[in-house]
Design a protein around this motif. Structure first.
Motif, mmCIF file in Angstrom:
data_model
loop_
_atom_site.group_PDB
_atom_site.id
_atom_site.type_symbol
_atom_site.label_atom_id
_atom_site.label_comp_id
_atom_site.label_asym_id
_atom_site.label_seq_id
_atom_site.Cartn_x
_atom_site.Cartn_y
_atom_site.Cartn_z
ATOM 1 N N ALA A 1 36.493 25.517 -81.791
ATOM 2 C CA ALA A 1 37.933 25.127 -82.316
ATOM 3 C C ALA A 1 37.595 24.465 -83.597
ATOM 4 O O ALA A 1 38.461 24.197 -84.401
ATOM 5 C CB ALA A 1 38.680 24.432 -81.411
ATOM 6 N N GLY B 1 37.715 26.191 -87.001
ATOM 7 C CA GLY B 1 39.089 26.611 -87.471
ATOM 8 C C GLY B 1 38.987 28.205 -87.826
ATOM 9 O O GLY B 1 39.597 28.607 -88.908
ATOM 10 N N GLY C 1 34.258 25.485 -76.168
ATOM 11 C CA GLY C 1 35.375 25.416 -76.762
ATOM 12 C C GLY C 1 35.649 24.676 -77.982
ATOM 13 O O GLY C 1 36.105 25.177 -79.185
ATOM 14 N N ARG D 1 43.954 28.855 -76.827
ATOM 15 C CA ARG D 1 43.175 27.822 -75.954
ATOM 16 C C ARG D 1 41.835 27.586 -77.020
ATOM 17 O O ARG D 1 41.260 26.492 -77.180
ATOM 18 C CB ARG D 1 42.580 28.404 -74.814
ATOM 19 C CG ARG D 1 43.554 28.336 -73.702
ATOM 20 C CD ARG D 1 43.028 28.790 -72.392
ATOM 21 N NE ARG D 1 42.766 30.440 -72.250
ATOM 22 C CZ ARG D 1 41.543 30.771 -72.367
ATOM 23 N NH1 ARG D 1 40.356 29.992 -72.320
ATOM 24 N NH2 ARG D 1 41.354 32.280 -72.294
ATOM 25 N N TRP D 2 41.594 28.480 -77.896
ATOM 26 C CA TRP D 2 40.157 28.440 -78.709
ATOM 27 C C TRP D 2 40.402 27.785 -80.127
ATOM 28 O O TRP D 2 39.606 27.710 -81.012
ATOM 29 C CB TRP D 2 39.684 29.834 -78.661
ATOM 30 C CG TRP D 2 38.869 30.255 -77.320
ATOM 31 C CD1 TRP D 2 38.989 29.446 -76.252
ATOM 32 C CD2 TRP D 2 38.809 31.764 -76.947
ATOM 33 N NE1 TRP D 2 38.355 30.289 -75.144
ATOM 34 C CE2 TRP D 2 38.418 31.445 -75.519
ATOM 35 C CE3 TRP D 2 38.864 32.573 -77.779
ATOM 36 C CZ2 TRP D 2 38.184 32.789 -75.009
ATOM 37 C CZ3 TRP D 2 38.625 33.885 -76.881
ATOM 38 C CH2 TRP D 2 38.330 33.897 -75.748
ATOM 39 N N GLY D 3 41.698 27.475 -80.373
ATOM 40 C CA GLY D 3 42.000 26.984 -81.803
ATOM 41 C C GLY D 3 41.922 27.917 -82.713
ATOM 42 O O GLY D 3 41.571 27.938 -83.868
ATOM 43 N N THR E 1 29.774 29.171 -86.496
ATOM 44 C CA THR E 1 29.919 28.042 -85.687
ATOM 45 C C THR E 1 28.887 27.292 -85.890
ATOM 46 O O THR E 1 28.814 25.978 -86.045
ATOM 47 C CB THR E 1 30.263 28.574 -84.176
ATOM 48 O OG1 THR E 1 31.508 29.251 -83.953
ATOM 49 C CG2 THR E 1 30.425 26.981 -83.378
#
Length: 532
Positions: free
Chosen positions: A342, A345, A338, A364-366, A306
């Motif tokens: 998200a 992806g 979040g 909720r988190w994609g 991330t």
């Protein structure tokens, strides 16, 4: 600029469901509508008469093992074995016909044999000439039976997790043996397998595939060779290796040329090989499977990716594996937020045994779910392998795609070939006709998951990829298909209006007895990559 005008067809487009013509300029869709209007608007275009054929967005295969699939298609496929004895006969005949080199095969499934057990090492040794290396992968590719000649080449195997003398190798032992077997192939053999796999993909209306590679699968050399391989089918490469820092993630991707640290980064194994990680014991075995990664390691990987802006992902099948994935990602959501998670992806492969808390978190988190409907078709149902491994009640909870879609989980439909065949229309039909009532998708949702959803799973979020609308890449397939229908997702309403004014494009019938469309041409970004 050069323009092609396709006329006289049926175009699958939500923006123009009554369109019979489509114009493409320099690899981009520029117009859809009626034939006579298209001819007037594009008088200098190259005209292609579709002769009533169906044109749809091309498929994307989001989970493929390219070289392994090509080897299966060009070599010994044991899925046809009707018994243990038949399996050994097929191996012996293959060895007699091809007297040199390693024998590679896969597809055997002991749960369908009257003997109810896999071959032993001794039985393989008896079926082939002494000293011949043999590697026979189970249908799920998470265990294999081999000859003693191959086992003897792997140093320290007897002390490796998953090894039991005379039995199929599993877990870490299987990874070592698979690597040893693949190393016996020549570059020419590997390239021939890749061409076989990608040619077949193009012939099935597929323009892009996601290679799910890793150090415990085909290895670095195979990935580098695949990325250098020249073919019209686009390859997006995932590498299944956990990292701890953003710098490590960036450096690894740069070194390998991969696109994401996702795919088959194993949290667990498979149900068929008793290596999927479960909360409770298997119904037919005392164990709960294998855990390759814990929640803390998952969190490290997701955090690193991330921060690096890299797509992360995991292979997770059992409910305990999903517990670990959700716990690990949840820790990063709490730390980085979040939206940051998200935006990348991140994805999970298979995601078969989920509960409502898992589904809610993924939505909720994609988190994108890459799923394989053919798994349910092959092993679902009250008397299938899933029920044998888990018991009927737990097996009925597998693959709840309708609930996942309803919760906002983005789905991508694929095959995991060579585990199941790369056949997108068959996968879409299997998603519609789930063996558990209420778990299936509508035909339109399933088709979208195999096209738009699969592009999205590969990081393409431009809003038009996987569609046929003005401005979209001209990546499409032309099909010989039956009359189109618009079907509802429930058994109570079988069909509703096919009037173009309903703004709903029709699809070929996907009933179990219907003949699936045959691909006539596959085009990627305006370039034809297959004609049949």
């Amino acid at each position: 600029m050069s323009t092609q005008l396709l006329v006289g067809g049926r175009i699958y487009s939500a923006s123009a469901p009554d369109a019979t013509a489509l114009a493409v300029t320099d690899g981009v869709v520029v117009w859809l509508g009626a034939d006579h209007v298209g001819r007037a608007l594009h008088p200098g275009a190259e005209v292609i008469d579709l002769d009533g054929a169906l044109v749809t967005p091309a498929f994307v295969e989001p989970h493929l093992h390219t070289t392994a699939y090509g080897l299966q298609r060009s070599g010994l496929d044991l899925s046809a074995a009707k018994s243990l004895a038949h399996c050994l006969e097929l191996v012996a005949n293959f060895a007699a016909d091809r007297t040199d080199g390693v024998i590679l095969a896969d597809g055997w499934d002991e749960t369908r044999w009257p003997e109810g057990r896999p071959p032993t090492v001794a039985e393989i040794d008896a079926a082939v000439p002494r000293g011949r290396p043999v590697y026979l992968a189970r249908v799920d590719s998470h265990s294999a039976v081999t000859s003693s000649a191959l086992l003897d080449t792997v140093a320290g195997l007897a002390n490796t997790a998953g090894y039991r003398a005379g039995e199929p190798v599993r877990a870490d032992a299987h990874h070592l043996v698979r690597s040893a077997a693949r190393a016996l192939l020549t570059r020419e053999q590997r390239d021939a397998a890749r061409r076989t796999a990608l040619d077949l993909a193009a012939a099935r209306g597929v323009v892009a595939v996601h290679e799910c590679a890793g150090p415990d699968i085909e290895g670095e050399a195979d990935l580098r060779e695949l990325l250098a391989f020249d073919h019209g089918v686009q390859v997006r490469a995932y590498w299944g290796q956990a990292v701890r820092t953003a710098d490590e993630a960036r450096e690894l991707l740069h070194d390998l040329g991969a696109h994401g640290l996702a795919g088959d980064l194993f949290v667990d194994g498979s149900l068929g090989s008793h290596t999927a990680w479960l909360r409770d014991s298997y119904a037919d075995d005392a164990g709960t499977g294998v855990a390759y990664l814990e929640a803390a390691q998952i969190a490290d990987h997701v955090r690193a990716c991330t921060r690096a802006g890299v797509q992360a992902g995991f292979h997770a099948i059992g409910d305990a594996a999903m517990d670990a994935v959700v716990a690990g990602i949840g820790q990063v959501v709490d730390e980085l937020g979040g939206p940051a998670v998200a935006a990348c992806g991140h994805r999970v492969e298979h995601a078969e045994l989920l509960d409502s808390s898992h589904i809610d978190a993924l939505g909720r988190w994609g988190i994108i779910a890459s799923v394989q409907p053919a798994f349910d078709r092959e092993w679902g149902g009250s008397d299938g392998m899933y029920a044998e491994r888990l018991g009927a009640s737990r097996a009925a909870a597998l693959n709840p795609w309708a609930a996942m879609a309803a919760a906002g989980v983005s789905l991508a439909i694929g095959s995991d070939a060579p585990v199941t065949s790369l056949d997108p229309w068959a996968a879409v039909r299997a998603a519609v006709h789930h063996r558990t009532p209420g778990h299936g998708l509508s035909p339109r949702a399933a088709f979208a998951a195999a096209t738009r959803g699969a592009w999205r799973a590969g990081g393409v979020r431009d809003g038009v990829a996987g569609t046929l609308v003005p401005g979209a890449p001209a990546s499409y397939a032309v099909w010989e298909a039956e009359d189109l229908v618009v079907t509802a997702p429930t058994d109570s309403v079988q069909r509703w209006s096919t009037d173009p004014r309903s703004r709903v494009p029709g699809l070929p019938p996907l009933t179990p007895d219907a003949e699936l469309p045959r691909c006539l041409r596959t085009v990627h970004r305006g370039t034809t990559i297959y004609t049949g």
